[in-house]
Design a protein around this motif. Sequence first.
Motif, PDB file in Angstrom:
ATOM      1  N   LYS A 456       0.834  -1.201   0.000  1.00 56.67           N
ATOM      2  CA  LYS A 456       0.000   0.000   0.000  1.00 56.67           C
ATOM      3  C   LYS A 456       0.874   1.260   0.000  1.00 56.67           C
ATOM      4  O   LYS A 456       0.599   2.227  -0.721  1.00 56.67           O
ATOM      5  CB  LYS A 456      -0.909  -0.026   1.233  1.00 56.67           C
ATOM      6  CG  LYS A 456      -1.819   1.183   1.367  1.00 56.67           C
ATOM      7  CD  LYS A 456      -2.647   1.083   2.637  1.00 56.67           C
ATOM      8  CE  LYS A 456      -3.507   2.331   2.828  1.00 56.67           C
ATOM      9  NZ  LYS A 456      -4.288   2.274   4.081  1.00 56.67           N
ATOM     10  N   GLU A 457       1.941   1.221   0.801  1.00 50.98           N
ATOM     11  CA  GLU A 457       2.852   2.372   0.885  1.00 50.98           C
ATOM     12  C   GLU A 457       3.568   2.586  -0.446  1.00 50.98           C
ATOM     13  O   GLU A 457       3.785   3.725  -0.879  1.00 50.98           O
ATOM     14  CB  GLU A 457       3.887   2.148   1.986  1.00 50.98           C
ATOM     15  CG  GLU A 457       3.322   2.169   3.396  1.00 50.98           C
ATOM     16  CD  GLU A 457       4.384   1.848   4.439  1.00 50.98           C
ATOM     17  OE1 GLU A 457       4.286   2.387   5.550  1.00 50.98           O
ATOM     18  OE2 GLU A 457       5.299   1.057   4.139  1.00 50.98           O
ATOM     19  N   PHE A 458       3.939   1.495  -1.102  1.00 47.99           N
ATOM     20  CA  PHE A 458       4.659   1.573  -2.368  1.00 47.99           C
ATOM     21  C   PHE A 458       3.838   2.342  -3.405  1.00 47.99           C
ATOM     22  O   PHE A 458       4.336   3.270  -4.051  1.00 47.99           O
ATOM     23  CB  PHE A 458       4.972   0.163  -2.868  1.00 47.99           C
ATOM     24  CG  PHE A 458       5.648   0.117  -4.207  1.00 47.99           C
ATOM     25  CD1 PHE A 458       7.012   0.348  -4.296  1.00 47.99           C
ATOM     26  CD2 PHE A 458       4.935  -0.149  -5.361  1.00 47.99           C
ATOM     27  CE1 PHE A 458       7.645   0.307  -5.533  1.00 47.99           C
ATOM     28  CE2 PHE A 458       5.559  -0.187  -6.597  1.00 47.99           C
ATOM     29  CZ  PHE A 458       6.923   0.039  -6.682  1.00 47.99           C
ATOM     30  N   LEU A 461       3.402   6.055  -2.459  1.00 52.91           N
ATOM     31  CA  LEU A 461       4.607   6.853  -2.694  1.00 52.91           C
ATOM     32  C   LEU A 461       4.797   7.125  -4.182  1.00 52.91           C
ATOM     33  O   LEU A 461       5.189   8.230  -4.575  1.00 52.91           O
ATOM     34  CB  LEU A 461       5.830   6.125  -2.126  1.00 52.91           C
ATOM     35  CG  LEU A 461       7.140   6.919  -2.029  1.00 52.91           C
ATOM     36  CD1 LEU A 461       6.947   8.167  -1.189  1.00 52.91           C
ATOM     37  CD2 LEU A 461       8.247   6.062  -1.436  1.00 52.91           C
ATOM     38  N   LYS A 462       4.498   6.130  -5.013  1.00 46.80           N
ATOM     39  CA  LYS A 462       4.620   6.342  -6.458  1.00 46.80           C
ATOM     40  C   LYS A 462       3.650   7.408  -6.947  1.00 46.80           C
ATOM     41  O   LYS A 462       3.944   8.155  -7.877  1.00 46.80           O
ATOM     42  CB  LYS A 462       4.372   5.029  -7.215  1.00 46.80           C
ATOM     43  CG  LYS A 462       5.496   4.027  -7.096  1.00 46.80           C
ATOM     44  CD  LYS A 462       5.626   3.141  -8.322  1.00 46.80           C
ATOM     45  CE  LYS A 462       6.191   3.906  -9.496  1.00 46.80           C
ATOM     46  NZ  LYS A 462       6.552   3.027 -10.626  1.00 46.80           N
ATOM     47  N   ASN A 463       2.500   7.505  -6.276  1.00 51.46           N
ATOM     48  CA  ASN A 463       1.490   8.484  -6.677  1.00 51.46           C
ATOM     49  C   ASN A 463       1.929   9.924  -6.439  1.00 51.46           C
ATOM     50  O   ASN A 463       1.367  10.849  -7.033  1.00 51.46           O
ATOM     51  CB  ASN A 463       0.175   8.224  -5.937  1.00 51.46           C
ATOM     52  CG  ASN A 463      -0.523   6.961  -6.424  1.00 51.46           C
ATOM     53  OD1 ASN A 463      -0.261   6.481  -7.530  1.00 51.46           O
ATOM     54  ND2 ASN A 463      -1.397   6.404  -5.601  1.00 51.46           N
ATOM     55  N   HIS A 502       7.817   6.537   6.201  1.00 53.17           N
ATOM     56  CA  HIS A 502       6.737   5.642   6.630  1.00 53.17           C
ATOM     57  C   HIS A 502       5.609   6.434   7.300  1.00 53.17           C
ATOM     58  O   HIS A 502       4.422   6.127   7.110  1.00 53.17           O
ATOM     59  CB  HIS A 502       7.271   4.565   7.573  1.00 53.17           C
ATOM     60  CG  HIS A 502       7.994   3.457   6.876  1.00 53.17           C
ATOM     61  ND1 HIS A 502       7.376   2.607   5.982  1.00 53.17           N
ATOM     62  CD2 HIS A 502       9.299   3.072   6.929  1.00 53.17           C
ATOM     63  CE1 HIS A 502       8.256   1.731   5.520  1.00 53.17           C
ATOM     64  NE2 HIS A 502       9.440   1.998   6.074  1.00 53.17           N
ATOM     65  N   ASN A 503       5.963   7.443   8.078  1.00 52.78           N
ATOM     66  CA  ASN A 503       4.946   8.278   8.724  1.00 52.78           C
ATOM     67  C   ASN A 503       4.188   9.118   7.713  1.00 52.78           C
ATOM     68  O   ASN A 503       2.966   9.296   7.811  1.00 52.78           O
ATOM     69  CB  ASN A 503       5.597   9.189   9.771  1.00 52.78           C
ATOM     70  CG  ASN A 503       5.918   8.450  11.058  1.00 52.78           C
ATOM     71  OD1 ASN A 503       5.156   7.596  11.494  1.00 52.78           O
ATOM     72  ND2 ASN A 503       7.056   8.749  11.657  1.00 52.78           N
ATOM     73  N   ILE A 504       4.915   9.643   6.728  1.00 50.86           N
ATOM     74  CA  ILE A 504       4.265  10.444   5.679  1.00 50.86           C
ATOM     75  C   ILE A 504       3.218   9.603   4.958  1.00 50.86           C
ATOM     76  O   ILE A 504       2.114  10.070   4.641  1.00 50.86           O
ATOM     77  CB  ILE A 504       5.322  10.969   4.682  1.00 50.86           C
ATOM     78  CG1 ILE A 504       6.150  12.084   5.334  1.00 50.86           C
ATOM     79  CG2 ILE A 504       4.660  11.488   3.402  1.00 50.86           C
ATOM     80  CD1 ILE A 504       7.334  12.530   4.498  1.00 50.86           C
ATOM     81  N   LEU A 505       3.541   8.333   4.723  1.00 50.51           N
ATOM     82  CA  LEU A 505       2.658   7.467   3.935  1.00 50.51           C
ATOM     83  C   LEU A 505       1.469   6.934   4.726  1.00 50.51           C
ATOM     84  O   LEU A 505       0.677   6.149   4.210  1.00 50.51           O
ATOM     85  CB  LEU A 505       3.477   6.308   3.347  1.00 50.51           C
ATOM     86  CG  LEU A 505       4.541   6.752   2.326  1.00 50.51           C
ATOM     87  CD1 LEU A 505       5.408   5.588   1.917  1.00 50.51           C
ATOM     88  CD2 LEU A 505       3.890   7.385   1.106  1.00 50.51           C
ATOM     89  N   ILE A 510      -3.548   9.576  -3.482  1.00 50.26           N
ATOM     90  CA  ILE A 510      -4.166   9.061  -4.705  1.00 50.26           C
ATOM     91  C   ILE A 510      -3.621   9.866  -5.880  1.00 50.26           C
ATOM     92  O   ILE A 510      -3.546  11.094  -5.826  1.00 50.26           O
ATOM     93  CB  ILE A 510      -5.700   9.186  -4.647  1.00 50.26           C
ATOM     94  CG1 ILE A 510      -6.229   8.387  -3.433  1.00 50.26           C
ATOM     95  CG2 ILE A 510      -6.345   8.699  -5.936  1.00 50.26           C
ATOM     96  CD1 ILE A 510      -7.702   8.608  -3.147  1.00 50.26           C
ATOM     97  N   ARG A 511      -3.197   9.170  -6.934  1.00 46.10           N
ATOM     98  CA  ARG A 511      -2.579   9.834  -8.079  1.00 46.10           C
ATOM     99  C   ARG A 511      -3.500  10.912  -8.667  1.00 46.10           C
ATOM    100  O   ARG A 511      -4.686  10.679  -8.878  1.00 46.10           O
ATOM    101  CB  ARG A 511      -2.225   8.820  -9.164  1.00 46.10           C
ATOM    102  CG  ARG A 511      -1.486   9.441 -10.365  1.00 46.10           C
ATOM    103  CD  ARG A 511      -1.212   8.394 -11.418  1.00 46.10           C
ATOM    104  NE  ARG A 511      -0.268   7.398 -10.956  1.00 46.10           N
ATOM    105  CZ  ARG A 511       1.054   7.528 -11.015  1.00 46.10           C
ATOM    106  NH1 ARG A 511       1.572   8.628 -11.523  1.00 46.10           N
ATOM    107  NH2 ARG A 511       1.836   6.571 -10.573  1.00 46.10           N
ATOM    108  N   GLY A 512      -2.946  12.088  -8.901  1.00 47.81           N
ATOM    109  CA  GLY A 512      -3.665  13.164  -9.567  1.00 47.81           C
ATOM    110  C   GLY A 512      -4.548  13.997  -8.659  1.00 47.81           C
ATOM    111  O   GLY A 512      -5.160  14.970  -9.111  1.00 47.81           O
TER     112      GLY A 512
END
Length: 572
Positions: A456-458, A461-463, A502-505, A510-512
């Motif tokens: 979920k974090e991955f 973070l990519k978003n 990790h805390n930020i995530l 959500i992308r966009g």
Amino acid sequence: MKEDIIQFLPDNIIHHIAAGEVIQRPSSVLRELLENAIDANATMIDIFIKDSGKTLIQLIDNGNGMSINDAKMCIQRYTTSKIKKIDDIFKINTKGFRGEALASIAQISQLEIQTRNENNSVGIQLLVEDGKIKEEIPISMLKGTRVSVKNIFYKIPARRQFLKSYRIEFQHIIHEFYKIVLAHRNILYRFYHNNKIFFHFNKVSLIERIKEIAKNKNKILKSILIKRNKIIIKGFISVPDTYVQKGDQFILVNKRCITHPLLHKKIIHSYDGFLKDLKTISYFIFIYIDTSLVNWNIHPSKKEVELEGEEIIGSLIEQEIKNVLFCQYKVKRVKNLDTLNSFKKTNSFSCFYDFSDKEKILQLENLFRKKLNESYSSIINNHFISELSHYVFNEKKIETFQINKKYIIFISNKDSMILVDQHRAHQNVLFEFFLKTKNLISQKFIFPIKIKLLKKEFFSLKNIQDDLIDFGFHLYFDHELAYLYSIPENMIHFNLLDEVFHNILKSNFIRGEKNNKKKLIESISKYASIKYGEELHANKMECLIRDLFSCHNPNCTYSGSPIFFVINKNFF
């Protein structure tokens, strides 16, 4: 017509010039001989010096020794057992590698070599002058090597004339000896000068060796330790004291003592605000780094070195030393409480005056917590904030002190005392910095920091990858791992970056989504800011106060929480 004036130098002059690059004085000879003995795996080394090295420098070791052919080859230039191919130059893990030491020594002295290795039943003795073997004798001896260097520069009177007094040359010899015994503590050393024993060093720990060689053995030393991917930095630094004697200063890279102006400057700069006379600082810094990231081949005697990412290494050392000093350095409570008492007397804060020191601190903290919860600072008018900001910008020195590692107090004038929440203040500084700054300059790491992510974090973070790049955070993604290559240049003091991300995530991005950037700024500000319980030195508190009052809104955080409140004579 003028005749040609450019010509080849004779070989003997070329050799003398080259020898002069490596052998500058007797201490240079000792350094080269010690390094050869260490490369030969010696566990016992005896050193005999006469007339501060001008008459004799002799070293006896129980190392591997040399074969007869190797003994004859070792006095030739560019003969070495360390380098086989061009790539080896970039992966140096030995003391010597150029094949210049004994060749240079042979050119400027009367040289005698006695050596035997375990494969030979007898050893060999070579007498060498002007770089040429004058006599070769088979001898019976134990495994190891004995090198005697006599009458240094005896055929170069101009060079010999430039040698300093016996006392100064002996000091140089001792300093070179200290560099070796500091790095290689698993060897037994015996050091003699004019037939008197000066040192007898057994195998000891680093702190014990430091105490043996330090100029001031009463200095208080604190350990430092930094581990960053393939780099380990450790050692000891002195804490502020009243000693006026010049300190001991050593930087070693992969057990070789070096001169590195940038790293020295960073170390010294760490003490700004702690110490007036920076010459009294002592430090013993050991850097262990991958050999492929070190270039030794920039100085004839390998005293200087190029390190890949040396700016970052310097910053890591500087920050670690500051952290140690922040914890160790105790601002005298008398000074802090005298400031507070003076302020209270001036403004008739009689309700505090009868309390003990501990009660005063407790009362202030309780008062601070209560008023912040009541949003007291929201009633501070803009005119007062403007005046306070003007004071902060123009005051050369702002006196500060900390309450229970949570709050900062400073006095703006004789009528007002400002109490600041350190976590909220830094949170606000970071928030406004990221909000108004675009195209931030990045500070690259030598090695990327690996961040292991949940699935979920991955994706989360990519978003926000593009937003992170805008802020100066550059990442590379591989399966469920993220590799952090850089962070904003002025955020190099970030620690626990893995934990911060990790805390930020915890916020699901959500992308966009338009709100991503603001949520990201709020998260970074919250989790990367100074925490409660973090002890701050006066310099750091002063910087934080100045940064806070340069903000557009120093009064409240982005969530509306008050950052500071004011006590003056009309407060109660």
